[in-house]
Design a protein around this motif. Structure first.
Motif, mmCIF file in Angstrom:
data_model
loop_
_atom_site.group_PDB
_atom_site.id
_atom_site.type_symbol
_atom_site.label_atom_id
_atom_site.label_comp_id
_atom_site.label_asym_id
_atom_site.label_seq_id
_atom_site.Cartn_x
_atom_site.Cartn_y
_atom_site.Cartn_z
ATOM 1 N N PRO A 283 -1.599 8.895 -6.337
ATOM 2 C CA PRO A 283 -1.652 9.904 -5.278
ATOM 3 C C PRO A 283 -3.042 10.265 -4.788
ATOM 4 O O PRO A 283 -3.177 10.853 -3.709
ATOM 5 N N LEU B 290 0.826 -1.207 0.000
ATOM 6 C CA LEU B 290 0.000 0.000 0.000
ATOM 7 C C LEU B 290 0.865 1.265 0.000
ATOM 8 O O LEU B 290 0.449 2.293 -0.543
ATOM 9 N N ALA C 208 0.407 4.120 -2.638
ATOM 10 C CA ALA C 208 0.207 5.521 -2.251
ATOM 11 C C ALA C 208 1.074 6.449 -3.083
ATOM 12 O O ALA C 208 0.648 7.542 -3.472
ATOM 13 N N ARG C 209 2.305 5.997 -3.378
ATOM 14 C CA ARG C 209 3.197 6.820 -4.199
ATOM 15 C C ARG C 209 2.778 6.816 -5.665
ATOM 16 O O ARG C 209 2.832 7.845 -6.347
ATOM 17 N N LEU D 99 -6.943 3.793 -0.397
ATOM 18 C CA LEU D 99 -6.048 2.660 -0.154
ATOM 19 C C LEU D 99 -6.778 1.680 0.762
ATOM 20 O O LEU D 99 -6.905 1.912 1.965
ATOM 21 N N ARG E 270 -6.340 8.189 3.833
ATOM 22 C CA ARG E 270 -6.788 7.467 2.635
ATOM 23 C C ARG E 270 -6.936 5.965 2.873
ATOM 24 O O ARG E 270 -7.332 5.227 1.963
ATOM 25 N N VAL E 271 -6.640 5.493 4.075
ATOM 26 C CA VAL E 271 -6.607 4.059 4.355
ATOM 27 C C VAL E 271 -7.899 3.613 5.033
ATOM 28 O O VAL E 271 -8.370 4.240 5.988
ATOM 29 N N LEU F 115 1.531 5.084 6.436
ATOM 30 C CA LEU F 115 0.898 5.467 5.168
ATOM 31 C C LEU F 115 0.162 6.792 5.328
ATOM 32 O O LEU F 115 0.007 7.288 6.448
ATOM 33 N N PRO F 116 -0.327 7.371 4.215
ATOM 34 C CA PRO F 116 -1.243 8.517 4.336
ATOM 35 C C PRO F 116 -2.554 8.033 4.953
ATOM 36 O O PRO F 116 -3.457 7.541 4.266
ATOM 37 N N THR G 265 -12.959 9.488 2.466
ATOM 38 C CA THR G 265 -12.558 8.122 2.115
ATOM 39 C C THR G 265 -13.676 7.135 2.406
ATOM 40 O O THR G 265 -13.979 6.256 1.591
#
Length: 283
Positions: free
Chosen positions: A112, A104, A108-109, A116, A136-137, A132-133, A164
């Motif tokens: 963008p 993930l 994420a990279r 996720l 967004r998870v 992670l960001p 999200t």
């Protein structure tokens, strides 16, 4: 069928192939990532087989063929090759936090703006999101077989953004499924409850209370379960059930301690449907 935004699935085993199937059927281009070329070929064949089965049952979207859907499927061996415009990424890799964080993190990279999503059935979404960001998870827990099962359990951790959650719920609806939303807790809602009944059913077999067939029939006819807890354990995989039980024992205490019979069967390689034998003979 209207086209939907691009999506990605990481891990093309039973669950990943099923998730790719339903995303394709919903009109989304799907990028499916596997570890190497051999697994890519196997994953594509799994998606083809799943779509063929749906076609035979008349379950493909009206006016579409298997080949129409497969034309939207791309395969690769690197998360770095995921399409930058992907709106949703779902990982279906083995149940280890570090592996899920790695794939993930790459997603994420590469993507963008993507949601996720982790298909874990028991691991902490907050732990996965830690590197992670986090906004967004989200957990996106599908059930097997994915094309047939109507439920998706959405798991939110404290950092999951409202945007999200809303976007993921909309994806579930687009797949023709129903979402429930639960807070991040060991075993979530469905795994904890399902495992509790499954472990007790195994103890009953271990103690000679009744046969697997009679226990399952009792739950099917007495409680309207579509499948008894021991047959379901075979379908899920005894090794998977054991791993979840051990995880919940660590997190929640001894009430989830695996019965010795479950440990013995896993040790003998009796893993259920995938190995040909569990509580039932699948050969």
């Amino acid at each position: 069928m209207d086209a939907r935004p691009t999506t990605a699935v990481i891990g093309g085993g039973t669950m990943g192939a099923g998730i790719a199937h339903v995303l394709l059927a919903a009109g989304s281009p799907v990028a499916l990532v596997e570890a190497d070329s051999a697994r890519v070929d196997a994953s594509r064949q799994a998606v083809v087989a799943s779509l063929d089965g749906a076609a035979q049952r008349g379950k493909l979207p009206e006016g579409t063929s298997r080949d129409d859907l497969l034309a939207r499927l791309t395969m690769s061996t690197s998360v770095d090759e995921l399409p930058a415009d992907a709106a949703l990424v779902v990982e279906a890799v083995p149940e280890r936090v570090d592996i899920k964080q790695t794939v993930l993190g790459g997603a994420a990279r590469a993507c963008p703006d993507a949601v996720l999503a982790s298909n874990t059935s028991s691991l902490s979404i907050g732990a996965i999101a830690a590197e992670l960001p986090g906004d967004r998870v989200i957990g996106m827990h599908f059930f097997n077989p994915v094309p047939a099962q109507k439920l998706v359990e959405l798991v939110v951790h404290p950092g999951t953004s409202e945007a999200t959650t809303t976007a993921t719920r909309e994806w579930v609806e687009a797949l023709g499924k129903t979402a429930i939303v639960v807070n991040d807790a060991p075993g979530f809602a469905t795994s904890r409850l399902g495992l509790t009944v499954g472990l007790e059913a195994i103890r009953m077999v271990e103690e000679g209370v009744a046969s697997p067939e009679d226990i399952d029939t009792g739950m099917q006819l007495g409680y309207r379960w579509p499948m008894g807890p021991l047959r379901l354990t075979d379908v899920v995989g005894l090794d998977v059930r054991l791993a979840i039980a051990e995880h919940l024992t660590r997190e929640l205490g001894p009430r989830f301690t695996p019965p010795q019979l479950l440990r013995d069967k896993v040790e003998r390689g009796e893993l259920g449907q995938k190995s040909g034998r569990g509580f039932y003979d699948w050969s």
